[in-house]
Write a protein that holds these residues in place. Structure first.
Motif, PDB file in Angstrom:
ATOM      1  N   GLU A  54       6.864   8.382  -0.979  1.00  0.00           N
ATOM      2  CA  GLU A  54       7.154   9.279  -2.097  1.00  0.00           C
ATOM      3  C   GLU A  54       6.825   8.709  -3.474  1.00  0.00           C
ATOM      4  O   GLU A  54       6.789   9.437  -4.453  1.00  0.00           O
ATOM      5  N   LEU A  55       6.627   7.410  -3.564  1.00  0.00           N
ATOM      6  CA  LEU A  55       6.380   6.788  -4.871  1.00  0.00           C
ATOM      7  C   LEU A  55       4.877   6.709  -5.165  1.00  0.00           C
ATOM      8  O   LEU A  55       4.102   6.267  -4.319  1.00  0.00           O
ATOM      9  N   PRO A  56       4.469   7.122  -6.372  1.00  0.00           N
ATOM     10  CA  PRO A  56       3.053   7.002  -6.735  1.00  0.00           C
ATOM     11  C   PRO A  56       2.695   5.538  -7.008  1.00  0.00           C
ATOM     12  O   PRO A  56       3.582   4.711  -7.253  1.00  0.00           O
ATOM     13  N   PRO A  57       1.415   5.185  -6.970  1.00  0.00           N
ATOM     14  CA  PRO A  57       1.013   3.814  -7.288  1.00  0.00           C
ATOM     15  C   PRO A  57       1.538   3.403  -8.660  1.00  0.00           C
ATOM     16  O   PRO A  57       1.622   4.214  -9.581  1.00  0.00           O
ATOM     17  N   GLY A  58       1.902   2.131  -8.787  1.00  0.00           N
ATOM     18  CA  GLY A  58       2.418   1.598 -10.046  1.00  0.00           C
ATOM     19  C   GLY A  58       3.312   0.397  -9.809  1.00  0.00           C
ATOM     20  O   GLY A  58       3.498  -0.047  -8.668  1.00  0.00           O
ATOM     21  N   LYS A  59       3.863  -0.124 -10.898  1.00  0.00           N
ATOM     22  CA  LYS A  59       4.766  -1.269 -10.830  1.00  0.00           C
ATOM     23  C   LYS A  59       6.208  -0.770 -10.925  1.00  0.00           C
ATOM     24  O   LYS A  59       6.512   0.094 -11.753  1.00  0.00           O
ATOM     25  N   TYR A  60       7.065  -1.345 -10.092  1.00  0.00           N
ATOM     26  CA  TYR A  60       8.462  -0.917 -10.011  1.00  0.00           C
ATOM     27  C   TYR A  60       9.374  -2.135  -9.935  1.00  0.00           C
ATOM     28  O   TYR A  60       8.947  -3.224  -9.545  1.00  0.00           O
ATOM     29  N   THR A  61      10.638  -1.903 -10.262  1.00  0.00           N
ATOM     30  CA  THR A  61      11.682  -2.915 -10.075  1.00  0.00           C
ATOM     31  C   THR A  61      12.755  -2.292  -9.192  1.00  0.00           C
ATOM     32  O   THR A  61      13.270  -1.216  -9.494  1.00  0.00           O
ATOM     33  N   LEU A  62      13.052  -2.977  -8.099  1.00  0.00           N
ATOM     34  CA  LEU A  62      14.161  -2.574  -7.230  1.00  0.00           C
ATOM     35  C   LEU A  62      15.392  -3.323  -7.715  1.00  0.00           C
ATOM     36  O   LEU A  62      15.382  -4.552  -7.818  1.00  0.00           O
ATOM     37  N   CYS A  63      16.432  -2.586  -8.026  1.00  0.00           N
ATOM     38  CA  CYS A  63      17.680  -3.201  -8.494  1.00  0.00           C
ATOM     39  C   CYS A  63      18.761  -2.912  -7.459  1.00  0.00           C
ATOM     40  O   CYS A  63      19.133  -1.756  -7.241  1.00  0.00           O
ATOM     41  N   PHE A  64      19.241  -3.964  -6.821  1.00  0.00           N
ATOM     42  CA  PHE A  64      20.309  -3.853  -5.822  1.00  0.00           C
ATOM     43  C   PHE A  64      21.625  -4.233  -6.472  1.00  0.00           C
ATOM     44  O   PHE A  64      21.717  -5.268  -7.145  1.00  0.00           O
ATOM     45  N   ILE A  65      22.636  -3.398  -6.277  1.00  0.00           N
ATOM     46  CA  ILE A  65      23.977  -3.672  -6.799  1.00  0.00           C
ATOM     47  C   ILE A  65      24.926  -3.751  -5.607  1.00  0.00           C
ATOM     48  O   ILE A  65      25.152  -2.745  -4.920  1.00  0.00           O
ATOM     49  N   GLU A 103       0.840  -1.192   0.000  1.00  0.00           N
ATOM     50  CA  GLU A 103       0.000   0.000   0.000  1.00  0.00           C
ATOM     51  C   GLU A 103       0.880   1.249   0.000  1.00  0.00           C
ATOM     52  O   GLU A 103       1.918   1.287   0.669  1.00  0.00           O
ATOM     53  N   LYS A 104       0.457   2.278  -0.753  1.00  0.00           N
ATOM     54  CA  LYS A 104       1.203   3.539  -0.796  1.00  0.00           C
ATOM     55  C   LYS A 104       1.371   4.068   0.627  1.00  0.00           C
ATOM     56  O   LYS A 104       0.465   4.035   1.421  1.00  0.00           O
ATOM     57  N   GLY A 105       2.572   4.523   0.918  1.00  0.00           N
ATOM     58  CA  GLY A 105       2.865   5.071   2.242  1.00  0.00           C
ATOM     59  C   GLY A 105       3.370   4.041   3.242  1.00  0.00           C
ATOM     60  O   GLY A 105       3.811   4.406   4.332  1.00  0.00           O
ATOM     61  N   SER A 106       3.345   2.766   2.869  1.00  0.00           N
ATOM     62  CA  SER A 106       3.839   1.753   3.802  1.00  0.00           C
ATOM     63  C   SER A 106       5.360   1.696   3.775  1.00  0.00           C
ATOM     64  O   SER A 106       6.009   2.257   2.888  1.00  0.00           O
ATOM     65  N   LYS A 107       5.916   1.025   4.761  1.00  0.00           N
ATOM     66  CA  LYS A 107       7.367   0.806   4.837  1.00  0.00           C
ATOM     67  C   LYS A 107       7.614  -0.673   4.551  1.00  0.00           C
ATOM     68  O   LYS A 107       6.964  -1.532   5.129  1.00  0.00           O
ATOM     69  N   ILE A 108       8.554  -0.930   3.652  1.00  0.00           N
ATOM     70  CA  ILE A 108       8.858  -2.323   3.314  1.00  0.00           C
ATOM     71  C   ILE A 108      10.257  -2.677   3.813  1.00  0.00           C
ATOM     72  O   ILE A 108      11.122  -1.810   3.995  1.00  0.00           O
ATOM     73  N   HIS A 109      10.451  -3.975   4.028  1.00  0.00           N
ATOM     74  CA  HIS A 109      11.729  -4.500   4.513  1.00  0.00           C
ATOM     75  C   HIS A 109      12.189  -5.578   3.532  1.00  0.00           C
ATOM     76  O   HIS A 109      11.412  -6.438   3.139  1.00  0.00           O
ATOM     77  N   ILE A 110      13.453  -5.499   3.175  1.00  0.00           N
ATOM     78  CA  ILE A 110      14.024  -6.435   2.205  1.00  0.00           C
ATOM     79  C   ILE A 110      15.232  -7.122   2.836  1.00  0.00           C
ATOM     80  O   ILE A 110      16.074  -6.480   3.471  1.00  0.00           O
ATOM     81  N   TYR A 111      15.277  -8.437   2.652  1.00  0.00           N
ATOM     82  CA  TYR A 111      16.368  -9.267   3.154  1.00  0.00           C
ATOM     83  C   TYR A 111      17.154  -9.775   1.942  1.00  0.00           C
ATOM     84  O   TYR A 111      16.574 -10.338   1.013  1.00  0.00           O
ATOM     85  N   LEU A 112      18.479  -9.568   1.948  1.00  0.00           N
ATOM     86  CA  LEU A 112      19.344  -9.968   0.833  1.00  0.00           C
ATOM     87  C   LEU A 112      20.544 -10.743   1.368  1.00  0.00           C
ATOM     88  O   LEU A 112      21.145 -10.342   2.366  1.00  0.00           O
ATOM     89  N   GLU A 113      20.894 -11.833   0.699  1.00  0.00           N
ATOM     90  CA  GLU A 113      22.098 -12.598   1.039  1.00  0.00           C
ATOM     91  C   GLU A 113      23.067 -12.550  -0.137  1.00  0.00           C
ATOM     92  O   GLU A 113      22.647 -12.661  -1.283  1.00  0.00           O
ATOM     93  N   VAL A 114      24.369 -12.377   0.168  1.00  0.00           N
ATOM     94  CA  VAL A 114      25.403 -12.442  -0.864  1.00  0.00           C
ATOM     95  C   VAL A 114      26.393 -13.551  -0.518  1.00  0.00           C
ATOM     96  O   VAL A 114      26.532 -13.940   0.639  1.00  0.00           O
TER      97      VAL A 114
END
Length: 184
Positions: free
Chosen positions: A154-165, A83-94
């Motif tokens: 800050e992001l409007p509704p829509g589809k996005y791709t998060l790219c982690f480098i 939902e717009k305005g929510s906070k998300i958490h991402i877990y990444l392993e390298v």
């Protein structure tokens, strides 16, 4: 040459004993060189950087989570729609990062950048060093994870791709991982 002939002890005639004394140092030298070559192959002389894995530097995992307590200790969110305005958490392993030998331990230096792309692939947001982690450890590490928290206000509704480098700053190797998400 059989090892039994190398280590055998049979009474010799004077001529055989003289021939054996000339051959034995050569055999011992060849045997010593073989052991040295094997030791160098198995235990490389350069221990300045120890790789965490036999594979190259890469992401093992990237998940939306509700919480992350440590490596492999997380609760998956079960969705990539937020939902717009929510906070998300991402877990990444390298994996495959290097441990640089220093003094009586090892240093690990890994950075993480983030790009947010719209549904057409255009980069709308780019942030360098979202996470920059330099650690000193006593033994080489094999497991490394990131947690990233993102505020979607800050992001409007829509589809996005998060790219982690991710960048292994010891070896200067890079790995990337993309995650699709939707804001409604």
């Amino acid at each position: 040459m059989k090892l039994s002939s190398f280590f055998s002890h049979t009474p010799d005639t004077a001529a055989q004993g003289e021939a054996r004394r000339r051959v034995l140092p050569v055999r011992a030298a060849v045997f010593g060189i073989c052991i040295l070559v094997l030791a160098v192959f198995l235990f490389r002389a350069d221990f300045s950087a120890v790789q965490a894995s036999a594979s190259g530097f890469s992401f093992l995992k990237g998940l939306f989570v509700t919480e992350a307590k440590g490596y492999g200790m997380y609760t998956e969110a079960g969705t990539s729609r937020f939902e717009k305005g929510s906070k998300i958490h991402i877990y990444l392993e390298v994996d495959g990062f290097q441990n640089l030998k220093k003094d009586d331990g090892f240093t690990i230096n890994i950075g993480l950048d983030l790009q947010v792309k719209d549904d057409k692939g255009n980069v709308g947001i780019e942030q360098k060093d979202v996470v920059n982690s330099e650690l000193f450890v006593k033994s080489p590490w094999r497991d490394f994870f990131f947690t990233v928290n993102i505020d979607l206000a800050e992001l409007p509704p829509g589809k996005y791709t998060l790219c982690f480098i991710a960048t292994d700053k010891t070896s200067d190797k890079k790995a990337s991982h993309e995650m699709d998400m939707e804001i409604f």
